[in-house]
Design a protein around this motif. Structure first.
Motif, mmCIF file in Angstrom:
data_model
loop_
_atom_site.group_PDB
_atom_site.id
_atom_site.type_symbol
_atom_site.label_atom_id
_atom_site.label_comp_id
_atom_site.label_asym_id
_atom_site.label_seq_id
_atom_site.Cartn_x
_atom_site.Cartn_y
_atom_site.Cartn_z
ATOM 1 N N HIS A 187 0.818 -1.209 0.000
ATOM 2 C CA HIS A 187 0.000 0.000 0.000
ATOM 3 C C HIS A 187 0.856 1.264 0.000
ATOM 4 N N GLU A 188 0.276 2.338 -0.494
ATOM 5 C CA GLU A 188 0.911 3.658 -0.444
ATOM 6 C C GLU A 188 0.429 4.453 0.763
ATOM 7 N N ASP A 196 5.362 10.584 9.114
ATOM 8 C CA ASP A 196 6.274 10.344 7.993
ATOM 9 C C ASP A 196 6.142 8.934 7.427
ATOM 10 N N GLY A 197 5.098 8.228 7.818
ATOM 11 C CA GLY A 197 4.925 6.858 7.347
ATOM 12 C C GLY A 197 5.008 6.685 5.842
ATOM 13 N N PRO A 198 4.282 7.484 5.052
ATOM 14 C CA PRO A 198 4.353 7.316 3.595
ATOM 15 C C PRO A 198 5.750 7.538 3.024
ATOM 16 N N TYR A 199 6.502 8.449 3.628
ATOM 17 C CA TYR A 199 7.858 8.714 3.147
ATOM 18 C C TYR A 199 8.798 7.553 3.502
ATOM 19 N N VAL A 200 8.544 6.905 4.632
ATOM 20 C CA VAL A 200 9.307 5.708 4.989
ATOM 21 C C VAL A 200 9.087 4.618 3.944
ATOM 22 N N LEU A 201 7.839 4.426 3.537
ATOM 23 C CA LEU A 201 7.538 3.438 2.499
ATOM 24 C C LEU A 201 8.336 3.733 1.231
#
Length: 441
Positions: A317-318, A339-344
């Motif tokens: 997932h994004e 910052d979860g999405p940037y970690v992905l």
């Protein structure tokens, strides 16, 4: 109204209030040139703002970094103080920062973890970056030190934060040293060691009924209220500057490796800021010619009881769906990581991974690190070591390469996690009793 729509409206309101309250002034923050939106690229004057008024994206510091001979810059860094201020030319701080009252964190040990490597089956080099050696025994001293300089520049009188424990102590100590008042907010049920350490510095410590996300929402409301006037919230309105302190971990690791990039690095995830800023620091060193440009992999580590980023990563997932935390690793218990999405993005871009371990594995890893390397990690360190073991066992992390694992805090802060550890035996004060206990061999 849908929750997501309400959230966007709230972020928009906070962004506008922050922008309106930030009066552009000439401030000296060294090479920092502006704030830039991570999403749309809109630039803003340096000030105590944290969200873009155009798209509500997070802001981060944009620089005019030094140009010229890398060897000259490298020597200048190496001749600097044995703390994060050796990297002042790469940070949003004035050039004379080392002369100001500060806890002077950083330049902590990079431990050659040969015993742990043997236990884990690692044949390459394994290092533990041990940030428990900082003044308040966690990496948070780094980020707070940078935030203090921004608070000085913007004329704040009170330092504050929302915290899962380590940050509260770091803010309290840094404020005491720098001459600020402090008032910090924590979940009401934190580990007692962290509560005492946050309170001992003489500032105000306020427990909020609820988890970290409830505390953070409260602080966001306070920042938009007249009650919060003159307050610098290190991880809210000073967040763009605060986050830059984590870059110094990247700088130190590479310098301590002889100005080399590690092949693999395992980083704990709470908000995700530390991981994203370490990647930013590595990229800056490459651009400046201070290290050779070659591939590296970044791995994120979470506790199973609060693993929104690892869940999203594994599902492809994004979007990172919030979770309600339920783990002994309370310093990582942020169910809605900013910052979860940037970690992905970073994990996927570098060919890394995001993994999680359960509480039993966390405790086992704390004991493993202590037994093999004499490092007593708090629960977040147990998460990174536990995830490293799991990644090796699953064939995801290459055991032949150079790997760095982060320990971000001291185990004395989370004694409850290993409360079953104690005396091997209790004996009378005699040699016969010692022999009878079977401990003489």
């Amino acid at each position: 109204m849908a929750t997501s729509a309400m959230g966007k409206m709230r972020r928009k309101g906070l962004a506008i209030m922050a922008a309106q309250s930030a009066t552009p002034t000439q401030v000296d923050l060294g090479p920092a040139a502006a704030l830039s939106c991570r999403e749309c690229g809109t630039r803003f004057d340096l000030g105590p703002i944290f969200a873009c008024v155009e798209c509500f994206g997070p802001l981060e510091v944009a620089y005019e970094l030094p140009v010229g001979d890398p060897e000259t810059l490298r020597k200048a860094i190496e001749s600097g103080p044995d703390n994060i201020w050796r990297y002042a030319p790469l940070l949003p701080v004035p050039a004379d920062v080392a002369d100001k009252p500060s806890l002077n964190p950083g330049f902590t040990k990079l431990v050659d973890a040969r015993n742990l490597a043997a236990e884990l089956g690692i044949t390459g080099k394994l290092y533990v970056k041990d940030d428990s050696g900082n003044p308040t025994h966690s990496f948070k001293d780094r980020v707070v030190a940078i935030a203090v300089e921004a608070a000085r520049a913007f004329g704040f009188t009170t330092l504050s934060c929302s915290s899962t424990g380590n940050l509260a102590g770091a803010v309290g100590a840094a404020a005491a040293r720098a001459g600020f008042r402090s008032c910090v907010f924590i979940p009401h049920d934190l580990e007692q060691g962290k509560v005492v350490m946050a309170a001992v510095y003489g500032g105000d410590l306020v427990g909020i009924e609820g988890n970290y996300d409830d505390v953070n929402r409260f602080c966001s409301e306070l920042i938009g209220d007249p009650l919060g006037e003159g307050w610098g919230f290190v991880n809210v309105n000073l967040r763009p500057y605060y986050g830059e302190g984590s870059k110094t971990l990247a700088y130190e690791i590479c310098e301590q490796l002889g100005w080399q990039l590690p092949d693999q690095i395992v980083i704990p995830i709470a908000s995700g800021s530390q991981l994203t800023k370490i990647d930013k620091g590595l990229q800056e060193l490459i651009r400046l010619g201070l290290v050779e440009d070659r591939p590296y992999k970044i791995f994120g580590a979470q506790a199973e009881g609060c693993s929104p980023v690892s869940t999203a990563f594994k599902a492809g997932h994004e979007v990172v769906r919030p979770q309600k935390p339920n783990t002994i690793a309370k310093s990582l218990a942020i169910g809605n990581p900013a910052d979860g999405p940037y970690v992905l993005d970073i994990a996927r871009r570098t060919g890394g991974y995001v993994e999680d371990v359960n509480d039993e594995q966390v405790v086992d890893a704390i004991r493993l690190l202590a037994r093999t390397e004499g490092i007593f990690a708090e629960t977040a360190g147990g998460v990174t070591v536990g995830v490293t073991k799991k990644l090796i066992d699953n064939g995801v992390l290459d055991p032949t390469l150079t790997t760095v694992v982060l320990n971000t805090g001291d185990g004395l802060k989370t004694l409850e996690a290993v409360s079953g550890t104690g005396q091997t035996a209790t004996i009378r004060p005699s040699l016969d009793a010692f022999r009878a206990a079977g401990l003489a061999s």
